[in-house]
Design an enzyme around this catalytic site. Structure first.
Site, PDB file in Angstrom:
ATOM      1  N   ILE A 163      10.863 -10.351   2.581  1.00 40.73           N
ATOM      2  CA  ILE A 163      11.731  -9.258   3.017  1.00 40.73           C
ATOM      3  C   ILE A 163      10.942  -8.178   3.734  1.00 40.73           C
ATOM      4  O   ILE A 163      11.351  -7.667   4.773  1.00 40.73           O
ATOM      5  CB  ILE A 163      12.468  -8.648   1.807  1.00 40.73           C
ATOM      6  N   ILE A 170      14.847   3.711   1.271  1.00 38.45           N
ATOM      7  CA  ILE A 170      15.660   2.909   2.185  1.00 38.45           C
ATOM      8  C   ILE A 170      16.797   3.737   2.761  1.00 38.45           C
ATOM      9  O   ILE A 170      17.019   3.762   3.988  1.00 38.45           O
ATOM     10  CB  ILE A 170      16.210   1.662   1.457  1.00 38.45           C
ATOM     11  N   ALA A 179      22.647   1.757  -0.310  1.00 37.73           N
ATOM     12  CA  ALA A 179      21.199   1.803  -0.532  1.00 37.73           C
ATOM     13  C   ALA A 179      20.936   2.361  -1.924  1.00 37.73           C
ATOM     14  O   ALA A 179      20.271   3.378  -2.093  1.00 37.73           O
ATOM     15  CB  ALA A 179      20.518   2.661   0.541  1.00 37.73           C
ATOM     16  N   VAL A 180      21.495   1.681  -2.913  1.00 35.23           N
ATOM     17  CA  VAL A 180      21.420   2.161  -4.297  1.00 35.23           C
ATOM     18  C   VAL A 180      20.373   1.405  -5.098  1.00 35.23           C
ATOM     19  O   VAL A 180      20.479   1.264  -6.318  1.00 35.23           O
ATOM     20  CB  VAL A 180      22.797   2.060  -4.978  1.00 35.23           C
ATOM     21  N   VAL A 239      17.308  -1.909  -5.542  1.00 34.02           N
ATOM     22  CA  VAL A 239      17.173  -3.356  -5.436  1.00 34.02           C
ATOM     23  C   VAL A 239      17.033  -3.961  -6.824  1.00 34.02           C
ATOM     24  O   VAL A 239      16.742  -3.258  -7.787  1.00 34.02           O
ATOM     25  CB  VAL A 239      15.963  -3.756  -4.559  1.00 34.02           C
ATOM     26  N   ALA A 269       5.444  -3.015  -1.381  1.00 36.28           N
ATOM     27  CA  ALA A 269       4.664  -4.146  -0.882  1.00 36.28           C
ATOM     28  C   ALA A 269       3.197  -4.048  -1.286  1.00 36.28           C
ATOM     29  O   ALA A 269       2.583  -5.044  -1.686  1.00 36.28           O
ATOM     30  CB  ALA A 269       4.795  -4.226   0.645  1.00 36.28           C
ATOM     31  N   HIS A 287     -12.301  18.957  12.514  1.00 37.76           N
ATOM     32  CA  HIS A 287     -11.423  19.945  13.136  1.00 37.76           C
ATOM     33  C   HIS A 287     -11.304  19.655  14.626  1.00 37.76           C
ATOM     34  O   HIS A 287     -12.302  19.341  15.272  1.00 37.76           O
ATOM     35  CB  HIS A 287     -11.997  21.358  12.937  1.00 37.76           C
TER      36      HIS A 287
END
Length: 481
Positions: free
Chosen positions: A41, A199, A284-285, A287, A334, A460
């Site tokens: 995935i 997500i 998108a609650v 996985v 991942a 810097h």
């Protein structure tokens, strides 16, 4: 060719294929079973293609604000959804092929099909029941497939899939998961995003950049609930400034479907309900682990809340069977899966000095605009643990590089143990913080103290200078604020 191996890994996502490579490096005869596409995935539908989409969104955002950089564009910059998606899919296809190359390079057998555990040390591979989703990367002909394979060690790395709420199940048309959201055939004019984790917020950010009217609904009091409250509050302000509508402490209690739209019933904590009509809704609650149809019940493998229970080295309660990555529980990331797999296989191989993973030192990144990154304890968690702490903060608007980039909104926050000077948490919001966080991850892994960080020379002008200034601020020594 013999069907007997030292190690068989089920699943070729980041955890699976990295574990296979490390096993081959250690001299173990290794095979990997995959039912759909190499890379899992993350590579095909998650980490990589979403970043390609978000890069297109970032370029569009910059173009739409070209005047602030003294630049004039002749004409209006617009997004072609087909081309944006095609670029994203092309990036995935390229890396998908790269995983195939790595398998060949390391002499790892790829077995195509559905794996099932029938008894300890045995994997039966049936025919593929899911189509290969990318026609440009079909399953090679004449390779290993259906059959019975044996191995002394079997590692389950089957990943996870989107969680569905009862009554609001994704249908692929009006209610999307990340699969449909990543490959839209048109650009909706309005969108409801249910859930504000990584997500949800990434897709909300992408679609807003594409000009979509986006409303995010989050059950908790703050968006990105795992993040430090101060950081998520700043992120929310910037997201709302970009035009996102965010409703917290609320839930989508019901969704009514029209012919080509949805009406979401949003219930707030006080019981009031408002309705929002939009072209599409993204669910998108969260996985859940892919533990079904593997034969885990047959072997008596212990599971908990949809994930396989393991020890610090990936061992399950069944001898010779291991699990890594999302299927083995949170954090479902991942890079966690990759490192967990390396620990697992090195322990199997008998390497000395293999230690369990310290989950407190796993960084998390959200690639919305503005970006959010963190590692370690939040301020609230550190206090809840009863620790005396020092907290340092440094704002982007005091950093020369951030101002020059036109990205002067954000903050870096560091948390130290007051007694020991140990860095126990770092939290960031702003431009490129997903690239900066690794500096603090390395510092924490090396058990670096505030004194060592203060005496580290940062170049810097860079955004990284803010990291040092945040440390200095925790000890009352900030220089450029």
């Amino acid at each position: 060719m013999s069907n007997a191996y030292d190690v068989i890994i089920i699943g070729s996502g980041p955890g699976g294929y990295v574990t296979a490579i490390r096993a081959a490096q250690l001299g173990l005869k290794t095979a990997i079973v995959e039912r759909e596409h190499l890379g899992g995935i993350c590579l095909n539908w998650g980490c990589i293609p979403t970043k390609a989409l978000l890069r297109s969104a970032e370029i569009l955002d910059h173009a739409n604000h070209a005047k602030s950089y003294g630049l004039t564009l002749n004409g209006t910059m617009t997004a072609d959804v087909k081309d944006v998606v095609a670029r994203s899919r092309g990036v995935s296809a390229r890396l998908n092929g790269g995983v195939g190359f790595l398998m060949k390079k390391n002499k790892i057998d790829v077995i195509w099909g559905e794996a099932k555990l029938t008894k300890p040390g045995e994997v039966v591979v049936g025919k593929m029941t899911k189509p290969v989703v990318e026609p440009q990367n079909p399953v090679p002909k004449g390779v290993l497939g259906e059959g019975t394979y044996t191995a002394k060690h079997i590692i389950v790395a089957t990943g996870a899939r989107p969680r569905a709420l009862p009554g609001i199940e994704p249908d692929g048309k009006l209610i999307w998961t990340y699969f449909e959201a990543m490959k839209p055939d048109f650009m909706p004019k309005s969108l409801v995003v249910m859930g504000s984790g990584a997500i949800g917020i990434e897709f909300a950010s992408f679609y807003r950049s594409m000009g979509v009217d986006v409303t995010v609904v989050e059950l908790m009091a703050n968006i990105m609930p795992v993040e430090d409250v101060e950081i998520s509050t700043l992120a929310r302000k910037q997201l709302e400034k970009r035009g996102l509508k965010i409703i917290t402490e609320a839930k989508v209690s019901k969704v009514e479907k029209g012919t080509n739209s949805i009406t979401a019933h949003v219930e707030t904590k006080d019981g009031k309900v408002q309705t929002i009509t939009a072209d599409r809704l993204i669910s998108a609650v969260g996985v859940q682990g892919n533990i079904e149809n593997l034969g885990l019940e047959t072997l008596g493998v212990k599971t908990d809340r949809g994930c396989i229970v393991i020890d610090g080295y990936g061992k399950t309660n069944v001898p010779g069977l291991y699990a890594i990555g999302d299927v083995a529980g949170p954090p479902m990331l991942a890079h966690k899966a990759e490192h967990e797999g390396v620990i697992c296989i090195e322990k199997i191989a008998g390497l000395p000095n293999v230690h369990p993973m310290d989950k407190a030192k796993i960084p998390g990144c959200t690639y919305c605009n503005p970006q959010v990154a963190s590692v370690g304890l939040t301020e609230a968690k550190a206090k809840a643990d009863g620790r005396e702490i020092r907290v340092g903060r440094y704002n982007f608007n005091a950093n020369g590089k951030a101002i020059a980039l036109g990205e002067d909104q954000g903050m870096i926050k560091t948390i130290f143990d007051k007694k020991t000077g140990e860095l126990i948490g770092a939290h960031m919001v702003g431009a490129e913080v997903t690239e900066l966080i690794q500096g603090f991850v390395v510092a924490m892994n090396l058990e670096t103290t505030e004194e060592e960080l203060m005496h580290t020379i940062f170049p810097h002008p860079t955004l990284s200078e803010m990291m040092k200034e945040s440390v200095l601020d925790a000890y009352g020594r900030v220089l450029n604020a």
